[in-house]
Design an enzyme around this catalytic site. Sequence first.
Site, short mmCIF file in Angstrom:
data_model
loop_
_atom_site.label_atom_id
_atom_site.label_comp_id
_atom_site.label_asym_id
_atom_site.label_seq_id
_atom_site.Cartn_x
_atom_site.Cartn_y
_atom_site.Cartn_z
N LEU A 38 0.85 -1.20 0.00
CA LEU A 38 0.00 0.00 0.00
C LEU A 38 0.88 1.24 0.00
O LEU A 38 0.47 2.31 0.40
CB LEU A 38 -0.95 -0.01 1.21
CG LEU A 38 -1.90 -1.21 1.28
CD1 LEU A 38 -2.72 -1.16 2.57
CD2 LEU A 38 -2.85 -1.24 0.08
N ASP A 89 2.56 5.91 -7.22
CA ASP A 89 2.41 5.92 -5.76
C ASP A 89 2.61 7.33 -5.20
O ASP A 89 1.81 7.82 -4.40
CB ASP A 89 3.40 4.96 -5.10
CG ASP A 89 3.21 3.54 -5.62
OD1 ASP A 89 2.18 3.28 -6.26
OD2 ASP A 89 4.10 2.71 -5.39
C1 GLA Z 1 4.29 -0.39 -7.53
C2 GLA Z 1 5.04 0.77 -8.16
C3 GLA Z 1 4.12 1.63 -9.01
C4 GLA Z 1 3.34 0.77 -10.01
C5 GLA Z 1 2.71 -0.43 -9.31
C6 GLA Z 1 2.07 -1.40 -10.28
O1 GLA Z 1 3.35 0.09 -6.62
O2 GLA Z 1 5.63 1.56 -7.15
O3 GLA Z 1 4.87 2.63 -9.69
O4 GLA Z 1 4.15 0.37 -11.08
O5 GLA Z 1 3.65 -1.16 -8.53
O6 GLA Z 1 1.00 -0.81 -10.93
#
Ligand code: GLA
Length: 393
Positions: free
Chosen positions: A128, A175
């Site tokens: 998360l 994120d």
């Molecule tokens: C992780 C990475 C994001 C994204 C997701 C998959 O959370 O930090 O940048 O690539 O995986 O969608």
Amino acid sequence: MNINELIQCYQSTFETTGLPRSFFAPGRINLIGEHTDYNGGHVFPASISYGTYAFVQKRDDQLIRFFSLNFPAIGIIECDLADLFFNPAHDWANYPKGMIKYIRENNLEISNGMDILFYGNIPNGAGLSSSASIEMVTGVLLEGLFDIPIDRIDMIKIGQKVENEYIGVNSGIMDQFAIGKGKKNHALLLNCQTLEYEYAPIQLERYVIIVINTNKKRTLVNSKYNERRAQCEKALQDLQTELLIQCLSDLSIEQFEHQKHLIQDDTNRKRAKHVVYENDRTLKTLLLLRQGNLKEFGRLMNESHLSLQNDFEVTGIELDTLLTAAWNQPGILGARMTGAGFGGCAIAIVEKSKIDSFRDNVNKIYTDKIGYEASFYTATIADGAREIHGGVL
Ligand code: GLA
């Protein structure tokens, strides 16, 4: 722990009677659009009420002291403002150190040392985005404490740079963006190529979003993540031998189906297929949510998971067991893994009146097969990274 208790911890840890400034950055879930961000596609994340708190006071000297209530055994980690290089011995503190280093390199004035205490209540290792959360809480803390004029998008990009260049995980921008720009009761549709974004209100009527943690101990996530990214890049190179495209998400489903033979390797072709179809599902989601068509959105979530399971291959037995169990419950609209995968969390949209039976049934099936329990949380979509005033979040 509430904010007053955390402040007391701060004061006893750093032996001060002063009142520190308080900051918070959330974690995130992603409704749909997985492994599309680093392929120039769209994502649809939302920031949640779980996250990372940071409490800070300036010092008169150049020393920076870090302490995390999540890793008390590691104790206080110290470094000098003049030496912000990555240091494996500094463990988790490399995330805030990286932020301080790169913000300074952006010609923003940070002239004093500081004492910082962190506390995160994001379920541990759950995918998360606890790392983006600590990066962004450090960003807003520096902004507030030193009164530096930093554009939020620049702060988000610095967070990603910390992840990519300082820590060494080749992640995309989703994120940090979700956490830096999150808005209460809204998800945001982000175009990761242009960074254009728009908020979409999340009105789920009689439904709620449940976050389910597989509780799988994740290993090698970073290397598998980087491997997926390399496979997507290879697929793109193959396509670029004949097509003028910048990234996989430039392709429509029709173009992809027409040109996929250009991708030499079967595995890389499956990876690219996921990206193109997932980007399409993500764009459709905005319209569906605007129309209030939750049922079709739920169906796209299920489709997204199957694509991550079969074509992108980032799910694993824990997530797949959880999802198969979830899909068979009464009152479910849709469910999928969220984040990078390889364990971590799933999200499910469930009718409020069915939450208890949903949790009990899914947990029983999961525990019988996997041997340990899953954890269930109700997700509240909350605001992005910010200062906390007057002890009220
Ligand atoms: C992780 C990475 C994001 C994204 C997701 C998959 O959370 O930090 O940048 O690539 O995986 O969608």
